[in-house]
Design an enzyme around this catalytic site. Structure first.
Site, PDB file in Angstrom:
ATOM      1  N   HIS A 102       0.849  -1.204   0.000  1.00 40.28           N
ATOM      2  CA  HIS A 102       0.000   0.000   0.000  1.00 40.28           C
ATOM      3  C   HIS A 102       0.879   1.247   0.000  1.00 40.28           C
ATOM      4  O   HIS A 102       2.070   1.179   0.275  1.00 40.28           O
ATOM      5  CB  HIS A 102      -0.904   0.034   1.244  1.00 40.28           C
ATOM      6  CG  HIS A 102      -2.100  -0.872   1.142  1.00 40.28           C
ATOM      7  ND1 HIS A 102      -2.067  -2.190   1.526  1.00 40.28           N
ATOM      8  CD2 HIS A 102      -3.363  -0.646   0.672  1.00 40.28           C
ATOM      9  CE1 HIS A 102      -3.254  -2.742   1.306  1.00 40.28           C
ATOM     10  NE2 HIS A 102      -4.052  -1.832   0.783  1.00 40.28           N
ATOM     11  N   LYS A 117      -0.609   4.764   4.671  1.00 40.89           N
ATOM     12  CA  LYS A 117      -1.503   3.803   5.333  1.00 40.89           C
ATOM     13  C   LYS A 117      -1.039   3.555   6.765  1.00 40.89           C
ATOM     14  O   LYS A 117       0.132   3.304   7.014  1.00 40.89           O
ATOM     15  CB  LYS A 117      -1.556   2.484   4.547  1.00 40.89           C
ATOM     16  CG  LYS A 117      -2.553   1.508   5.133  1.00 40.89           C
ATOM     17  CD  LYS A 117      -2.912   0.407   4.161  1.00 40.89           C
ATOM     18  CE  LYS A 117      -3.875  -0.583   4.753  1.00 40.89           C
ATOM     19  NZ  LYS A 117      -5.204  -0.046   5.042  1.00 40.89           N
TER      20      LYS A 117
HETATM   21  P1  NAD Z   1      -7.428   9.402   4.818  1.00 40.50           P
HETATM   22  O1  NAD Z   1      -6.560   9.648   5.994  1.00 40.50           O
HETATM   23  O2  NAD Z   1      -7.053   9.993   3.497  1.00 40.50           O
HETATM   24  O3  NAD Z   1      -8.928   9.911   5.154  1.00 40.50           O
HETATM   25  C1  NAD Z   1      -9.570   9.750   6.375  1.00 40.50           C
HETATM   26  C2  NAD Z   1     -10.439  10.984   6.605  1.00 40.50           C
HETATM   27  O4  NAD Z   1     -11.265  10.761   7.755  1.00 40.50           O
HETATM   28  C3  NAD Z   1      -9.615  12.269   6.884  1.00 40.50           C
HETATM   29  O5  NAD Z   1     -10.058  13.313   6.030  1.00 40.50           O
HETATM   30  C4  NAD Z   1      -9.913  12.558   8.347  1.00 40.50           C
HETATM   31  O6  NAD Z   1      -9.890  13.956   8.646  1.00 40.50           O
HETATM   32  C5  NAD Z   1     -11.321  11.979   8.474  1.00 40.50           C
HETATM   33  N1  NAD Z   1     -11.699  11.727   9.863  1.00 40.50           N
HETATM   34  C6  NAD Z   1     -10.975  11.117  10.843  1.00 40.50           C
HETATM   35  N2  NAD Z   1     -11.659  11.151  11.999  1.00 40.50           N
HETATM   36  C7  NAD Z   1     -12.835  11.784  11.767  1.00 40.50           C
HETATM   37  C8  NAD Z   1     -13.961  12.142  12.562  1.00 40.50           C
HETATM   38  N3  NAD Z   1     -14.016  11.857  13.874  1.00 40.50           N
HETATM   39  N4  NAD Z   1     -14.996  12.794  11.974  1.00 40.50           N
HETATM   40  C9  NAD Z   1     -14.978  13.079  10.662  1.00 40.50           C
HETATM   41  N5  NAD Z   1     -13.925  12.787   9.846  1.00 40.50           N
HETATM   42  C10 NAD Z   1     -12.877  12.151  10.395  1.00 40.50           C
HETATM   43  O7  NAD Z   1      -7.584   7.822   4.702  1.00 40.50           O
HETATM   44  P2  NAD Z   1      -8.123   6.958   3.457  1.00 40.50           P
HETATM   45  O8  NAD Z   1      -6.970   6.512   2.630  1.00 40.50           O
HETATM   46  O9  NAD Z   1      -9.272   7.667   2.803  1.00 40.50           O
HETATM   47  O10 NAD Z   1      -8.655   5.656   4.232  1.00 40.50           O
HETATM   48  C11 NAD Z   1      -9.654   5.761   5.246  1.00 40.50           C
HETATM   49  C12 NAD Z   1      -9.927   4.361   5.816  1.00 40.50           C
HETATM   50  O11 NAD Z   1     -10.511   3.522   4.792  1.00 40.50           O
HETATM   51  C13 NAD Z   1      -8.668   3.604   6.286  1.00 40.50           C
HETATM   52  O12 NAD Z   1      -9.002   2.837   7.432  1.00 40.50           O
HETATM   53  C14 NAD Z   1      -8.348   2.702   5.101  1.00 40.50           C
HETATM   54  O13 NAD Z   1      -7.601   1.556   5.450  1.00 40.50           O
HETATM   55  C15 NAD Z   1      -9.748   2.332   4.672  1.00 40.50           C
HETATM   56  N6  NAD Z   1      -9.898   1.817   3.296  1.00 40.50           N
HETATM   57  C16 NAD Z   1     -10.779   0.794   3.144  1.00 40.50           C
HETATM   58  C17 NAD Z   1     -11.046   0.298   1.890  1.00 40.50           C
HETATM   59  C18 NAD Z   1     -12.102  -0.776   1.748  1.00 40.50           C
HETATM   60  O14 NAD Z   1     -12.414  -1.191   0.610  1.00 40.50           O
HETATM   61  N7  NAD Z   1     -12.698  -1.236   2.854  1.00 40.50           N
HETATM   62  C19 NAD Z   1     -10.398   0.824   0.766  1.00 40.50           C
HETATM   63  C20 NAD Z   1      -9.507   1.884   0.953  1.00 40.50           C
HETATM   64  C21 NAD Z   1      -9.272   2.387   2.238  1.00 40.50           C
END
Ligand code: NAD
Length: 269
Positions: free
Chosen positions: A158, A162
């Site tokens: 990744h 991450k």
């Molecule tokens: P990222 O850090 O780019 O985005 C996360 C966002 O959530 C940020 O903008 C942050 O400010 C916001 N956030 C955090 N706490 C918050 C709160 N209390 N209230 C509102 N907003 C809040 O991360 P990302 O790359 O977008 O990934 C996010 C999550 O999704 C990770 O856990 C990642 O592993 C997961 N993910 C899952 C899949 C899937 O298919 N299940 C695919 C990609 C990523």
């Protein structure tokens, strides 16, 4: 006229949040009614407009999740474990379908979702793509067909932002392999930040994590025995696959009985 569900996206400025806003905006099966970000996040209005390709008209932009959830039929949530737990209680209160893409949740945090799932539909998956969920099924089948001469190793890569390792997808694949082999997956929580296997017992499943550049998500399941190897591989090159899967889950969950579901249920695999 069929009812078009209203969707709220949490973590709207994040990598997945931005992709989800675009995916929901472009869909004619759902409406984006609100987005939620952390308190004090300066760029959210600009981020939402950019992802929507124009002014965010008619979309509530807020740091108050309940205010947004009250107007929606589904919440799509790719944020962080503590935030997801808070959103689960509030989504249940608002009777919204809660689609959880957030990974890195501890066993205790997963158990803590239970009260919310008594009142609302939760769809949670470490990977929302059709391809990976198919790979999970294939992994289970291949592991069931092979004997213990085959070591099973899950290798994932990744981007360097991450936070969790091994990835949620790697754990899904490891669990599928363990289930196919008829063993219990050994605790991976003490494998360290990099998910490196170290010494392990025969029959246990190994995990290896690579973090670098802008890799969207790559997963290999390696079955290795003396004289031959099988590799099952999924390469994600575009986050849109996760966003499309999450939207599909939000639509699928409408009218379903409260409870916890995963993408295998949604995709009917
Ligand atoms: P990222 O850090 O780019 O985005 C996360 C966002 O959530 C940020 O903008 C942050 O400010 C916001 N956030 C955090 N706490 C918050 C709160 N209390 N209230 C509102 N907003 C809040 O991360 P990302 O790359 O977008 O990934 C996010 C999550 O999704 C990770 O856990 C990642 O592993 C997961 N993910 C899952 C899949 C899937 O298919 N299940 C695919 C990609 C990523």
């Amino acid at each position: 006229m069929t009812h078009i569900p209203g969707i709220v996206i949490t973590g709207a400025s994040g990598r997945m949040g931005q992709m989800l806003i675009k995916t929901v905006t472009d869909s004619d099966q759902a409406r984006l009614v609100g987005v939620v970000e952390r308190q004090g996040h300066d760029w959210i209005g600009q981020d939402v407009g950019e992802a929507m390709g124009g002014p965010a008209l008619g979309v509530l932009i807020t740091d108050d999740p309940l205010e947004a959830f009250a107007q929606a039929q589904a919440v799509i949530d790719f944020t962080a474990p503590e935030a997801t737990l808070e959103f689960a209680a509030l989504a249940a209160q608002a009777r919204c379908v809660h689609v959880i893409g957030t990974t890195g949740m501890s066993d205790e945090q997963i158990v803590a979702l239970e009260p919310a799932s008594r009142h609302a539909v939760i769809v949670r998956a470490g990977n929302m793509s059709l391809g990976v969920n198919l790979l999970v099924q294939l992994t289970k089948k291949v592991a069931a067909a092979l004997d213990e001469d085959f070591d099973i190793e899950v290798i994932e890569g990744h981007h360097h932002h991450k936070v969790d390792a091994p990835s949620g997808t790697a754990l899904m694949l490891g669990e599928a392999a363990a289930e196919g082999r008829g063993v219990k997956l050994a605790d991976v929580s003490d494998r360290g930040r990099d998910g490196i296997t170290g010494a392990r017992k025969r029959g246990d499943i190994g995990f290896h994590a690579i973090r670098g550049g802008d890799i969207v998500g790559e997963h290999d399941v390696l079955f290795a025995a003396p004289g031959e190897r099988i590799v099952l591989r999924h390469l994600a090159t575009d986050r849109a696959i996760f966003a499309r899967g999450a939207l599909k889950a939000a639509l699928w969950g409408q009218g379903k009985a409260p409870g916890q579901y995963d993408m295998v249920d949604v995709l009917g695999l």
